[in-house]
Motif scaffolding. Structure first.
Motif, PDB file in Angstrom:
ATOM      1  N   ALA A 239      -4.653   3.056  -3.229  1.00  0.00           N
ATOM      2  CA  ALA A 239      -4.662   4.001  -2.119  1.00  0.00           C
ATOM      3  C   ALA A 239      -6.066   4.460  -1.767  1.00  0.00           C
TER       4      ALA A 239
ATOM      5  N   ARG B 297       5.912  -2.097  -5.861  1.00  0.00           N
ATOM      6  CA  ARG B 297       5.656  -3.537  -5.915  1.00  0.00           C
ATOM      7  C   ARG B 297       6.591  -4.203  -6.922  1.00  0.00           C
TER       8      ARG B 297
ATOM      9  N   GLY C 128      -1.004  -5.656  -4.616  1.00  0.00           N
ATOM     10  CA  GLY C 128      -1.056  -4.202  -4.611  1.00  0.00           C
ATOM     11  C   GLY C 128      -2.424  -3.697  -4.197  1.00  0.00           C
TER      12      GLY C 128
ATOM     13  N   GLU D 270       2.107   2.777  -6.436  1.00  0.00           N
ATOM     14  CA  GLU D 270       2.262   1.488  -5.768  1.00  0.00           C
ATOM     15  C   GLU D 270       2.847   0.434  -6.681  1.00  0.00           C
TER      16      GLU D 270
ATOM     17  N   LEU E 107       0.855  -1.184   0.000  1.00  0.00           N
ATOM     18  CA  LEU E 107       0.000   0.000   0.000  1.00  0.00           C
ATOM     19  C   LEU E 107       0.893   1.237   0.000  1.00  0.00           C
ATOM     20  N   ALA E 108       0.688   2.132  -0.945  1.00  0.00           N
ATOM     21  CA  ALA E 108       1.480   3.362  -1.057  1.00  0.00           C
ATOM     22  C   ALA E 108       0.572   4.562  -0.818  1.00  0.00           C
TER      23      ALA E 108
ATOM     24  N   SER F 297      -2.568  -6.676  -8.698  1.00  0.00           N
ATOM     25  CA  SER F 297      -3.169  -5.477  -8.129  1.00  0.00           C
ATOM     26  C   SER F 297      -4.649  -5.711  -7.872  1.00  0.00           C
TER      27      SER F 297
END
Length: 428
Positions: free
Chosen positions: A350, A298, A347, A294, A287-288, A316
């Motif tokens: 956000a 990843r 992934g 992200e 998680l970014a 993702s």
């Protein structure tokens, strides 16, 4: 906070300190330029003892209370007389405010120093104050002496009308005449100016260098205060120390979004947490919350796993319908496809709902790698961690990216790598 922590915050906000210092110096120098240069002029005078009481002892007549004389010279009445003599637009209050009176203890010396933007006017004001003081002192002494003179005149007239004769009478009359003469001359010598202020003797007591030095000192103090306040009031992460203090978690630091050495430390933390390399897949959420995509982070994790000869699958959740996630994803078919792999990199978008992330962690994810940078709001990090309260601290890897890249910055082969990662099922 410890002093070392405060100093660390100040160092981190060094740009704020520098900006405040520069503004303070510029402001101080500008004030010096527009206010003009101040000049000081000094007049020195001596104070003579005044015998205003003929009945006091000679020792008392020779004593001068220099503190009292200094207060008289600083009085508004003397300033008013000086302004009247100058005949300009200067007020008595302004003259008193710009004048400094000094009197060394135990001496009979007074010094008058006046500051003005005009050197000649500064000298004229200093001389006028000294002259006005001597005039005021002489008038005061004369008024006191006149009272005694009138009494002595009455006594002399009374003795003259009497028919008494003799040496005693003559001595008493002569003594009264001497006292009268002394009192008549008491105001003639109240003191004198021994050092007149002159334009050639005036000197600048303020310069642009002094203004700049004052601006530097004041700016440095204000800059340090501003740096601390800005750090305390800031709502973003800012730096790794602040992030660690706010979350209570250990923080792994990456120099930038392409820091492969930093990503190895992230992977090492996941391996120490267990399961990776144990021949059954460990699901790792990515998680970014910063500005770095992200998928890029990843991708670095996937490459690091590949370098260690660990089989992994990268995907993702943006490609998974919300209904499938809420319906119990992943299903048995997907889980069978991951058999024999070491890790499954998942992934997390956000903008995914916090409750959905929490449910996914409870059902599927073994650990979560959370990437943040300087611009990430602390509230967003705290909110995510609150929803992940069910996970142990060892299952959450908090990563701080010191120099983040924008969304538009991509590695040269990023597009191709993303496509390979998304399609990979661990065959490599």
């Amino acid at each position: 906070m410890l002093l070392s922590e405060i100093w660390g915050r100040i160092v981190f906000r060094w740009k704020t300190v520098c900006a405040v210092v520069v503004l303070a110096i510029v402001g101080a120098v500008a004030f010096g330029v527009f206010s003009g240069t101040d000049y000081s002029a000094k007049t020195v005078l001596t104070v003579n003892p005044l015998t205003t009481n003929p009945f006091s002892s000679a020792t008392a007549n020779q004593q001068i209370n220099i503190t009292t004389e200094r207060a008289i010279l600083s009085s508004s009445e003397v300033a008013r007389r000086a302004v009247a003599d100058l005949g300009d637009e200067t007020s008595a209050a302004s003259l008193s405010e710009n004048a400094r009176i000094e009197a060394p203890q135990g001496s009979q010396i007074l010094t008058v120093t006046v500051v003005d933007t005009d050197p000649q006017l500064a000298a004229d004001k200093a001389n006028a104050l000294a002259a006005a003081y001597l005039e005021f002192r002489a008038e005061g002494a004369a008024q006191v002496a006149d009272t005694y003179i009138k009494a002595i005149d009455e006594r002399i007239e009374s003795l003259s009308k009497s028919e008494t004769n003799g040496s005693t009478f003559d001595l008493a009359l002569a003594d009264l005449v001497n006292q009268r003469n002394d009192l008549a001359l008491v105001a003639e010598n109240p003191g004198r100016i021994i050092g007149y202020a002159d334009e050639a003797e005036t000197s600048s007591n303020s310069s642009l260098v002094l203004y700049a030095a004052a601006g530097l000192t004041g700016g440095l103090i204000l800059g340090l205060i501003a740096a601390v306040l800005r750090d305390r009031l800031s709502k973003v992460v800012g730096n790794a120390d602040r992030l660690a203090q706010a979350t209570g978690l250990a923080v792994v630091t990456m120099r930038n979004a392409s820091d492969r050495e930093g990503i190895r430390w992230v992977l090492r933390s996941q391996m120490q947490a267990g399961n990776i390399g144990a021949r059954y897949p460990k699901s790792i959420g990515v998680l970014a919350l910063g500005r770095t995509p992200e998928v890029k982070l990843r991708g670095l994790l996937w490459e690091s796993l590949q370098a260690r000869r660990l089989h992994s699958h990268s995907m993702s959740l943006a490609a998974i319908p919300a209904e499938a996630l809420d319906g119990g994803w992943p299903d048995s078919t997907e889980e069978c496809a991951w058999v024999g792999m070491d890790a499954v990199l998942t992934g997390i978008p956000a903008d995914m709902a916090d409750s959905r992330i929490a449910l996914l962690c409870d059902r599927f994810l073994d650990s979560l790698v959370l990437f943040v940078d300087q611009s990430t709001p602390l509230a967003a990090v705290s909110r995510r961690l609150d929803f992940l309260a069910g996970m142990t601290h060892g299952s959450i890897c908090l990563v701080f990216i010191e120099q983040c890249q924008g969304h538009s910055e991509r590695l040269p082969s990023q597009d191709l790598r993303e496509m390979k990662i998304e399609e990979s099922v661990g065959a490599i």
